[in-house]
Design a protein around this motif. Structure first.
Motif, PDB file in Angstrom:
ATOM      1  N   ALA A  28      -1.025   5.502  11.708  1.00 33.64           N
ATOM      2  CA  ALA A  28      -2.317   4.947  11.977  1.00 33.64           C
ATOM      3  C   ALA A  28      -2.705   4.211  10.804  1.00 33.64           C
ATOM      4  N   ALA A  29      -2.300   4.724   9.569  1.00 38.29           N
ATOM      5  CA  ALA A  29      -2.444   4.288   8.341  1.00 38.29           C
ATOM      6  C   ALA A  29      -1.825   2.863   7.983  1.00 38.29           C
ATOM      7  N   ALA A  30      -0.472   2.973   8.416  1.00 40.54           N
ATOM      8  CA  ALA A  30       0.530   1.966   8.332  1.00 40.54           C
ATOM      9  C   ALA A  30      -0.045   0.581   9.191  1.00 40.54           C
ATOM     10  N   PHE A  40       3.514  -4.636   2.891  1.00 37.98           N
ATOM     11  CA  PHE A  40       4.350  -3.729   3.178  1.00 37.98           C
ATOM     12  C   PHE A  40       3.523  -2.227   3.024  1.00 37.98           C
ATOM     13  N   VAL A  41       4.117  -1.299   3.436  1.00 40.05           N
ATOM     14  CA  VAL A  41       3.680   0.380   3.047  1.00 40.05           C
ATOM     15  C   VAL A  41       4.877   0.910   2.596  1.00 40.05           C
ATOM     16  N   ASP A  42       4.435   1.513   1.361  1.00 37.92           N
ATOM     17  CA  ASP A  42       5.416   2.582   0.645  1.00 37.92           C
ATOM     18  C   ASP A  42       5.340   3.840   1.194  1.00 37.92           C
ATOM     19  N   VAL A  43       5.816   4.668   1.767  1.00 34.59           N
ATOM     20  CA  VAL A  43       5.625   6.154   1.982  1.00 34.59           C
ATOM     21  C   VAL A  43       6.423   6.769   0.589  1.00 34.59           C
ATOM     22  N   LYS A  44       5.426   7.529  -0.044  1.00 28.91           N
ATOM     23  CA  LYS A  44       5.706   8.230  -1.171  1.00 28.91           C
ATOM     24  C   LYS A  44       6.585   9.403  -0.899  1.00 28.91           C
ATOM     25  N   GLN A  45       7.424   9.482  -1.239  1.00 29.35           N
ATOM     26  CA  GLN A  45       8.512  10.966  -0.937  1.00 29.35           C
ATOM     27  C   GLN A  45       9.224  11.296  -2.097  1.00 29.35           C
ATOM     28  N   CYS A  46       8.469  11.703  -3.193  1.00 26.53           N
ATOM     29  CA  CYS A  46       8.952  11.959  -4.381  1.00 26.53           C
ATOM     30  C   CYS A  46       8.262  12.773  -5.064  1.00 26.53           C
ATOM     31  N   HIS A  47       8.742  13.247  -6.534  1.00 29.21           N
ATOM     32  CA  HIS A  47       7.898  14.039  -7.475  1.00 29.21           C
ATOM     33  C   HIS A  47       7.172  15.261  -6.795  1.00 29.21           C
ATOM     34  N   LEU A  53       0.708  -1.111   0.001  1.00 27.33           N
ATOM     35  CA  LEU A  53      -0.219  -0.085   0.222  1.00 27.33           C
ATOM     36  C   LEU A  53       0.759   1.142  -0.113  1.00 27.33           C
ATOM     37  N   GLN A  54       0.673   2.429  -0.761  1.00 24.91           N
ATOM     38  CA  GLN A  54       1.462   3.547  -0.847  1.00 24.91           C
ATOM     39  C   GLN A  54       0.724   4.440  -0.146  1.00 24.91           C
ATOM     40  N   LEU A  55       1.394   5.214   0.833  1.00 25.58           N
ATOM     41  CA  LEU A  55       0.939   6.197   1.538  1.00 25.58           C
ATOM     42  C   LEU A  55       1.540   7.479   1.198  1.00 25.58           C
ATOM     43  N   THR A  56       0.747   8.704   0.717  1.00 29.52           N
ATOM     44  CA  THR A  56       1.193   9.834   0.285  1.00 29.52           C
ATOM     45  C   THR A  56       0.630  11.083   0.844  1.00 29.52           C
ATOM     46  N   HIS A  57       0.983  12.119   0.913  1.00 31.66           N
ATOM     47  CA  HIS A  57       0.370  13.379   1.228  1.00 31.66           C
ATOM     48  C   HIS A  57       0.520  14.304  -0.213  1.00 31.66           C
ATOM     49  N   SER A  58      -0.653  14.623  -0.784  1.00 33.07           N
ATOM     50  CA  SER A  58      -0.407  15.203  -2.208  1.00 33.07           C
ATOM     51  C   SER A  58       0.335  16.471  -2.182  1.00 33.07           C
ATOM     52  N   GLY A  59       0.398  17.251  -0.919  1.00 28.55           N
ATOM     53  CA  GLY A  59       1.159  18.648  -1.094  1.00 28.55           C
ATOM     54  C   GLY A  59       0.436  19.527  -1.938  1.00 28.55           C
ATOM     55  N   ARG A  60       1.415  20.000  -2.689  1.00 26.36           N
ATOM     56  CA  ARG A  60       0.838  21.233  -3.578  1.00 26.36           C
ATOM     57  C   ARG A  60      -0.237  20.630  -4.703  1.00 26.36           C
ATOM     58  N   TYR A  61      -0.198  19.498  -4.603  1.00 27.89           N
ATOM     59  CA  TYR A  61      -1.467  18.735  -5.680  1.00 27.89           C
ATOM     60  C   TYR A  61      -2.825  18.615  -4.823  1.00 27.89           C
TER      61      TYR A  61
END
Length: 79
Positions: free
Chosen positions: A54-56, A66-73, A5-13
């Motif tokens: 909590a999400a993980a 596994f959990v993938d924390v997206k930290q790119c782009h 599962l991928q976790l991310t925060h869209s930030g500027r998006y």
């Protein structure tokens, strides 16, 4: 076979308004970011930790391998 599962925060998006942690002159005028878009405060950024944990934990509880924390782009965590 592993399922993750991928976790991310869209930030500027982000949908309603961009959330940025730093100013990047290359991005002003793009992705709804303007020169006066407010930066996320240290407190706002610190409050992101518990929801990620909590999400993980939830992902593990329902069976993800596994959990993938997206930290790119240029998502929030890459800033």
């Amino acid at each position: 076979l592993l399922i993750g599962l991928q976790l991310t925060h869209s930030g500027r998006y982000s949908y309603k308004r961009p959330v940025i942690a730093t100013r990047d002159p290359l991005l002003v005028g793009r992705y709804k970011v303007t020169a006066d878009t407010p930066l996320a405060t240290d407190d706002e950024l610190a409050r992101l930790v518990d929801p990620y944990v909590a999400a993980a934990k939830l992902a593990a509880a329902v069976g993800f391998d596994f959990v993938d924390v997206k930290q790119c782009h240029r998502y929030l965590l890459s800033e």
